[in-house]
Design a protein around this motif. Structure first.
Motif, mmCIF file in Angstrom:
data_model
loop_
_atom_site.group_PDB
_atom_site.id
_atom_site.type_symbol
_atom_site.label_atom_id
_atom_site.label_comp_id
_atom_site.label_asym_id
_atom_site.label_seq_id
_atom_site.Cartn_x
_atom_site.Cartn_y
_atom_site.Cartn_z
ATOM 1 N N VAL A 1 2.319 -4.252 -10.606
ATOM 2 C CA VAL A 1 1.626 -3.201 -11.358
ATOM 3 C C VAL A 1 1.232 -2.102 -10.375
ATOM 4 O O VAL A 1 1.071 -2.354 -9.180
ATOM 5 C CB VAL A 1 0.374 -3.738 -12.098
ATOM 6 C CG1 VAL A 1 0.761 -4.740 -13.176
ATOM 7 C CG2 VAL A 1 -0.624 -4.342 -11.137
ATOM 8 N N PRO A 2 1.078 -0.879 -10.864
ATOM 9 C CA PRO A 2 0.654 0.197 -9.964
ATOM 10 C C PRO A 2 -0.815 0.037 -9.562
ATOM 11 O O PRO A 2 -1.517 -0.830 -10.078
ATOM 12 C CB PRO A 2 0.861 1.456 -10.796
ATOM 13 C CG PRO A 2 0.829 1.011 -12.204
ATOM 14 C CD PRO A 2 1.313 -0.410 -12.219
ATOM 15 N N GLU B 1 -3.784 2.740 -19.833
ATOM 16 C CA GLU B 1 -2.592 1.937 -20.109
ATOM 17 C C GLU B 1 -1.894 1.469 -18.822
ATOM 18 O O GLU B 1 -1.482 0.329 -18.719
ATOM 19 C CB GLU B 1 -1.621 2.759 -20.954
ATOM 20 C CG GLU B 1 -0.303 2.068 -21.241
ATOM 21 C CD GLU B 1 0.672 3.016 -21.932
ATOM 22 O OE1 GLU B 1 1.833 3.066 -21.509
ATOM 23 O OE2 GLU B 1 0.257 3.707 -22.885
ATOM 24 N N ARG B 2 -1.785 2.352 -17.848
ATOM 25 C CA ARG B 2 -0.968 2.046 -16.656
ATOM 26 C C ARG B 2 -1.756 1.605 -15.433
ATOM 27 O O ARG B 2 -1.209 0.930 -14.568
ATOM 28 C CB ARG B 2 -0.140 3.272 -16.278
ATOM 29 C CG ARG B 2 0.876 3.630 -17.316
ATOM 30 C CD ARG B 2 1.712 4.788 -16.858
ATOM 31 N NE ARG B 2 2.655 5.169 -17.894
ATOM 32 C CZ ARG B 2 3.750 5.836 -17.675
ATOM 33 N NH1 ARG B 2 4.058 6.219 -16.468
ATOM 34 N NH2 ARG B 2 4.542 6.133 -18.672
ATOM 35 N N HIS B 3 -3.017 2.017 -15.315
ATOM 36 C CA HIS B 3 -3.757 1.784 -14.062
ATOM 37 C C HIS B 3 -5.006 0.925 -14.250
ATOM 38 O O HIS B 3 -5.922 0.982 -13.424
ATOM 39 C CB HIS B 3 -4.083 3.116 -13.394
ATOM 40 C CG HIS B 3 -2.860 3.830 -12.915
ATOM 41 N ND1 HIS B 3 -2.238 3.527 -11.740
ATOM 42 C CD2 HIS B 3 -2.110 4.796 -13.518
ATOM 43 C CE1 HIS B 3 -1.161 4.292 -11.598
ATOM 44 N NE2 HIS B 3 -1.072 5.076 -12.663
ATOM 45 N N THR B 4 -5.045 0.154 -15.340
ATOM 46 C CA THR B 4 -6.041 -0.899 -15.514
ATOM 47 C C THR B 4 -5.259 -2.129 -15.982
ATOM 48 O O THR B 4 -4.075 -2.049 -16.291
ATOM 49 C CB THR B 4 -7.116 -0.540 -16.560
ATOM 50 O OG1 THR B 4 -6.542 -0.610 -17.871
ATOM 51 C CG2 THR B 4 -7.740 0.823 -16.292
ATOM 52 N N LEU B 5 -5.939 -3.253 -16.065
ATOM 53 C CA LEU B 5 -5.292 -4.469 -16.581
ATOM 54 C C LEU B 5 -5.672 -4.732 -18.033
ATOM 55 O O LEU B 5 -5.527 -5.843 -18.534
ATOM 56 C CB LEU B 5 -5.655 -5.671 -15.704
ATOM 57 C CG LEU B 5 -5.170 -5.589 -14.248
ATOM 58 C CD1 LEU B 5 -5.535 -6.860 -13.501
ATOM 59 C CD2 LEU B 5 -3.672 -5.325 -14.158
ATOM 60 N N HIS C 1 0.821 -1.207 0.000
ATOM 61 C CA HIS C 1 0.000 0.000 0.000
ATOM 62 C C HIS C 1 0.857 1.261 0.000
ATOM 63 O O HIS C 1 0.554 2.218 -0.716
ATOM 64 C CB HIS C 1 -0.945 -0.017 1.206
ATOM 65 C CG HIS C 1 -1.961 1.066 1.169
ATOM 66 N ND1 HIS C 1 -2.963 1.111 0.221
ATOM 67 C CD2 HIS C 1 -2.132 2.155 1.948
ATOM 68 C CE1 HIS C 1 -3.695 2.187 0.418
ATOM 69 N NE2 HIS C 1 -3.223 2.834 1.456
ATOM 70 N N GLU C 2 1.907 1.264 0.786
ATOM 71 C CA GLU C 2 2.768 2.451 0.870
ATOM 72 C C GLU C 2 3.341 2.834 -0.496
ATOM 73 O O GLU C 2 3.371 3.997 -0.867
ATOM 74 C CB GLU C 2 3.907 2.194 1.868
ATOM 75 C CG GLU C 2 4.872 3.336 2.010
ATOM 76 C CD GLU C 2 4.294 4.586 2.662
ATOM 77 O OE1 GLU C 2 4.790 5.687 2.370
ATOM 78 O OE2 GLU C 2 3.355 4.461 3.474
ATOM 79 N N LYS C 3 3.766 1.839 -1.262
ATOM 80 C CA LYS C 3 4.373 2.105 -2.573
ATOM 81 C C LYS C 3 3.361 2.083 -3.712
ATOM 82 O O LYS C 3 3.719 2.338 -4.862
ATOM 83 C CB LYS C 3 5.488 1.091 -2.844
ATOM 84 C CG LYS C 3 6.663 1.257 -1.905
ATOM 85 C CD LYS C 3 7.744 0.262 -2.205
ATOM 86 C CE LYS C 3 8.907 0.448 -1.237
ATOM 87 N NZ LYS C 3 9.908 -0.594 -1.401
ATOM 88 N N GLY C 4 2.099 1.743 -3.406
ATOM 89 C CA GLY C 4 1.078 1.722 -4.442
ATOM 90 C C GLY C 4 1.296 0.629 -5.477
ATOM 91 O O GLY C 4 1.032 0.832 -6.655
#
Length: 192
Positions: free
Chosen positions: A49-50, A182-186, A36-39
């Motif tokens: 993954v983020p 692109e970055r925050h979904t799968l 959680h801290e690093k997301g």
């Protein structure tokens, strides 16, 4: 999930959203690790993954009107660290996201308010990132950070600082939105 005493232990929102996104691409088993801290979210099928949103949320927000009726929006907890946001109009104190009975339910009023704003006030909280920053992008609002805080995801997106001049641009919002998908979904791992 249950605690040692037998009572339920709610998973963190980050894990809940990641598991929902995994299920959308057909992954229901396997170990999930959350930092959680690093997301960071991790599964054997995806690697690290983020912070990840399920496409069902992205699609639901996409159906909301993006007609801009106000300059700014914020709805959330106003801590001493977040006092800088009080100078902006359309700031609403809310504990909705902190309530275990409601935090996993789509908050349509919150998303409607953010979709109607040109800028989403996006202070960080306990971690060096915030859902609000990414939700602003999802709602085609440009995120606003304080002059002193850092959001670990901010460098990938156009955003403004509290003291900067603010000019909304639809093309910038669309570019931000594409980066979010692109970055925050799968979506890159399969079509949900």
């Amino acid at each position: 999930m249950t605690a040692g005493g037998g009572g339920p232990v709610p998973m963190k929102l980050q894990e809940f959203l990641f598991r929902e996104a995994l299920a959308e691409i057909g992954i229901s088993g396997g170990r999930v690790d959350i930092d959680h801290e690093k997301g960071i979210c991790r599964h054997d099928s995806t690697g690290p993954v983020p912070v990840t949103f399920p496409m069902r949320i992205v699609r639901r927000v996409a159906m909301l009107s993006k007609a801009k009726h106000c300059d700014f929006a914020f709805m959330g907890v106003i801590t001493p660290h977040r006092q800088w946001i009080l100078k902006y109009p359309n700031v609403a104190a809310s504990r909705y996201g902190r309530n275990p009975q409601s935090k996993y339910i789509f908050h349509e009023d919150y998303y409607r308010r953010l979709c109607a704003a040109r800028f989403g006030i996006s202070p960080t909280g306990e971690c060096p990132w915030s859902y609000r920053f990414l939700e602003s992008v999802m709602c085609h609002a440009i995120p606003v950070l304080s002059d002193t805080e850092t959001d670990i995801y901010a460098d990938a997106f156009f955003h403004v600082r509290d003291s900067q001049q603010k000019r909304w641009d639809a093309a910038i919002c669309e570019r931000n939105y594409r980066v979010l998908i692109e970055r925050h979904t799968l979506a890159r791992f399969g079509t949900p």
